[in-house]
Design a protein around this motif. Structure first.
Motif, short mmCIF file in Angstrom:
data_model
loop_
_atom_site.label_atom_id
_atom_site.label_comp_id
_atom_site.label_asym_id
_atom_site.label_seq_id
_atom_site.Cartn_x
_atom_site.Cartn_y
_atom_site.Cartn_z
N MET A 154 -12.31 -71.54 -33.12
CA MET A 154 -11.72 -72.87 -33.07
C MET A 154 -12.64 -73.77 -32.24
N THR A 155 -12.87 -74.99 -32.73
CA THR A 155 -13.74 -75.91 -32.04
C THR A 155 -12.94 -77.09 -31.54
N SER A 156 -13.49 -77.83 -30.61
CA SER A 156 -12.85 -79.03 -30.08
C SER A 156 -13.15 -80.19 -30.99
N ASP A 157 -12.54 -81.38 -30.70
CA ASP A 157 -12.75 -82.57 -31.51
C ASP A 157 -14.21 -82.99 -31.53
N THR A 158 -14.96 -82.60 -30.52
CA THR A 158 -16.37 -82.99 -30.47
C THR A 158 -17.24 -82.03 -31.26
N GLY A 159 -16.62 -80.97 -31.80
CA GLY A 159 -17.37 -80.02 -32.60
C GLY A 159 -18.00 -78.91 -31.81
N THR A 160 -17.77 -78.87 -30.52
CA THR A 160 -18.33 -77.80 -29.69
C THR A 160 -17.24 -76.79 -29.36
N ALA A 161 -17.63 -75.57 -29.22
CA ALA A 161 -16.67 -74.51 -28.92
C ALA A 161 -16.20 -74.66 -27.49
N PRO A 162 -14.90 -74.43 -27.22
CA PRO A 162 -14.40 -74.54 -25.85
C PRO A 162 -15.03 -73.48 -24.96
N ALA A 163 -15.23 -73.84 -23.70
CA ALA A 163 -15.82 -72.90 -22.75
C ALA A 163 -14.89 -71.71 -22.55
N ARG A 164 -15.47 -70.52 -22.53
CA ARG A 164 -14.67 -69.31 -22.32
C ARG A 164 -14.50 -69.06 -20.84
N ARG A 165 -13.28 -68.69 -20.47
CA ARG A 165 -13.03 -68.37 -19.06
C ARG A 165 -13.69 -67.06 -18.69
N ALA A 166 -14.22 -67.05 -17.48
CA ALA A 166 -14.80 -65.79 -16.99
C ALA A 166 -13.68 -64.78 -16.79
N PRO A 167 -13.90 -63.54 -17.19
CA PRO A 167 -12.85 -62.53 -17.03
C PRO A 167 -12.51 -62.31 -15.56
N ARG A 168 -11.24 -62.13 -15.26
CA ARG A 168 -10.82 -61.88 -13.89
C ARG A 168 -11.16 -60.45 -13.52
N PRO A 169 -11.60 -60.24 -12.28
CA PRO A 169 -11.92 -58.86 -11.86
C PRO A 169 -10.68 -57.97 -11.95
N ARG A 170 -10.89 -56.74 -12.35
CA ARG A 170 -9.78 -55.79 -12.43
C ARG A 170 -9.29 -55.47 -11.03
N ALA A 171 -8.02 -55.05 -10.96
CA ALA A 171 -7.41 -54.74 -9.66
C ALA A 171 -8.18 -53.63 -8.95
N ASP A 172 -8.61 -52.61 -9.71
CA ASP A 172 -9.33 -51.51 -9.06
C ASP A 172 -10.70 -51.96 -8.55
N ALA A 173 -11.31 -52.90 -9.25
CA ALA A 173 -12.60 -53.43 -8.80
C ALA A 173 -12.43 -54.22 -7.51
N LEU A 174 -11.35 -54.99 -7.42
CA LEU A 174 -11.07 -55.74 -6.19
C LEU A 174 -10.79 -54.80 -5.03
N ARG A 175 -10.05 -53.73 -5.31
CA ARG A 175 -9.76 -52.76 -4.25
C ARG A 175 -11.04 -52.09 -3.76
N ASN A 176 -11.92 -51.74 -4.68
CA ASN A 176 -13.19 -51.12 -4.29
C ASN A 176 -14.01 -52.06 -3.41
N ARG A 177 -14.04 -53.33 -3.79
CA ARG A 177 -14.80 -54.31 -3.00
C ARG A 177 -14.22 -54.43 -1.60
N GLU A 178 -12.90 -54.47 -1.50
CA GLU A 178 -12.26 -54.56 -0.19
C GLU A 178 -12.54 -53.32 0.64
N ARG A 179 -12.51 -52.15 0.02
CA ARG A 179 -12.79 -50.92 0.76
C ARG A 179 -14.24 -50.90 1.25
N ILE A 180 -15.15 -51.42 0.45
CA ILE A 180 -16.56 -51.47 0.86
C ILE A 180 -16.73 -52.36 2.07
N VAL A 181 -16.11 -53.54 2.03
CA VAL A 181 -16.24 -54.49 3.14
C VAL A 181 -15.63 -53.91 4.41
N THR A 182 -14.48 -53.27 4.28
CA THR A 182 -13.83 -52.65 5.45
C THR A 182 -14.70 -51.55 6.04
#
Length: 220
Positions: free
Chosen positions: A1-29
């Motif tokens: 699906m394209t916008s009225d200007t003919g360009t494709a809408p920007a895709r949202r960056a995927p949100r980090p998974r919960a386990d990935a966030l937990r790993n990052r927090e454990r690393i920092v701690t």
């Protein structure tokens, strides 16, 4: 699906998974604990082992040591800011709030992490500036409230407070943090007793501000 200007809408960056966030927090701690115990040059594989993650996970999150050091400092600043805000919100006695904050900040081993801010560490990174400003505002609020209430002597500033917390929580050479902790509490209480009014002496010089600390490159 394209916008009225003919360009494709920007895709949202995927949100980090919960386990990935937990790993990052454990690393920092884990990194924070080991930086306190052994300094900022502790091997990455030792940090990964304490965090319970693989080396690849650690490098994926923090490919450069500077990235990890900055994240540890950001985490510490956020934790200390929260301590100041909670003390202000939960203590009716303004000096009790200040006392609670000072001891809680000491428990975070602020001084033991100060050496990481030397050398080529980027103190002006936008994330650090923003987090530092939050901390300064919170601690300034504690000081202002206690001084308005007549509980804190007026010839001291936030910089005096932060220098004391930083210096008194930095272990002496050859002394482990755990062994040093009982002395920290005693000396912090002596310092706090000297801050209450009425003052028993006149301090030399002027009250230290946070700007003074930055200008003179003192730990803050």
């Amino acid at each position: 699906m394209t916008s009225d200007t003919g360009t494709a809408p920007a895709r949202r960056a995927p949100r980090p998974r919960a386990d990935a966030l937990r790993n990052r927090e454990r690393i920092v701690t884990a990194a924070r604990e080991m930086f306190v115990e052994f300094g900022a040059q502790v091997p990455y594989d030792e940090i990964a082992r304490r965090a319970g993650v693989g080396n690849a996970t650690l490098y994926r999150n923090f490919p450069e040591r500077d990235d990890l050091v900055r994240e540890v400092v950001l985490s510490l600043l956020a934790r200390v800011t929260e301590l100041a805000e909670r003390a202000a919100a939960e203590e009716d006695d303004t000096f009790a709030a200040l006392r609670r904050f000072v001891h809680a900040a000491a428990d975070e081993r602020v001084g033991a992490l100060c050496p990481m801010l030397d050398g080529g560490f980027d103190k002006d990174h936008p994330d650090l500036v923003a987090e530092r400003e939050r901390l300064e505002e919170a601690v300034q609020g504690l000081v202002d409230r206690a001084q308005r209430a007549g509980r804190l002597r007026t010839d001291v500033g936030v910089g005096d407070l932060m220098v004391a917390v930083s210096q008194l929580t930095r272990p002496l050479p050859g002394t482990a943090c755990a062994a040093f902790a009982p002395f920290v509490r005693r000396h912090l209480q002596l310092f706090l007793d000297g801050l209450e009014t009425p003052a028993r002496s006149e301090l030399p010089g002027a009250a230290v501000t946070l700007e003074d600390l930055r200008r003179d490159s003192c730990p803050s």
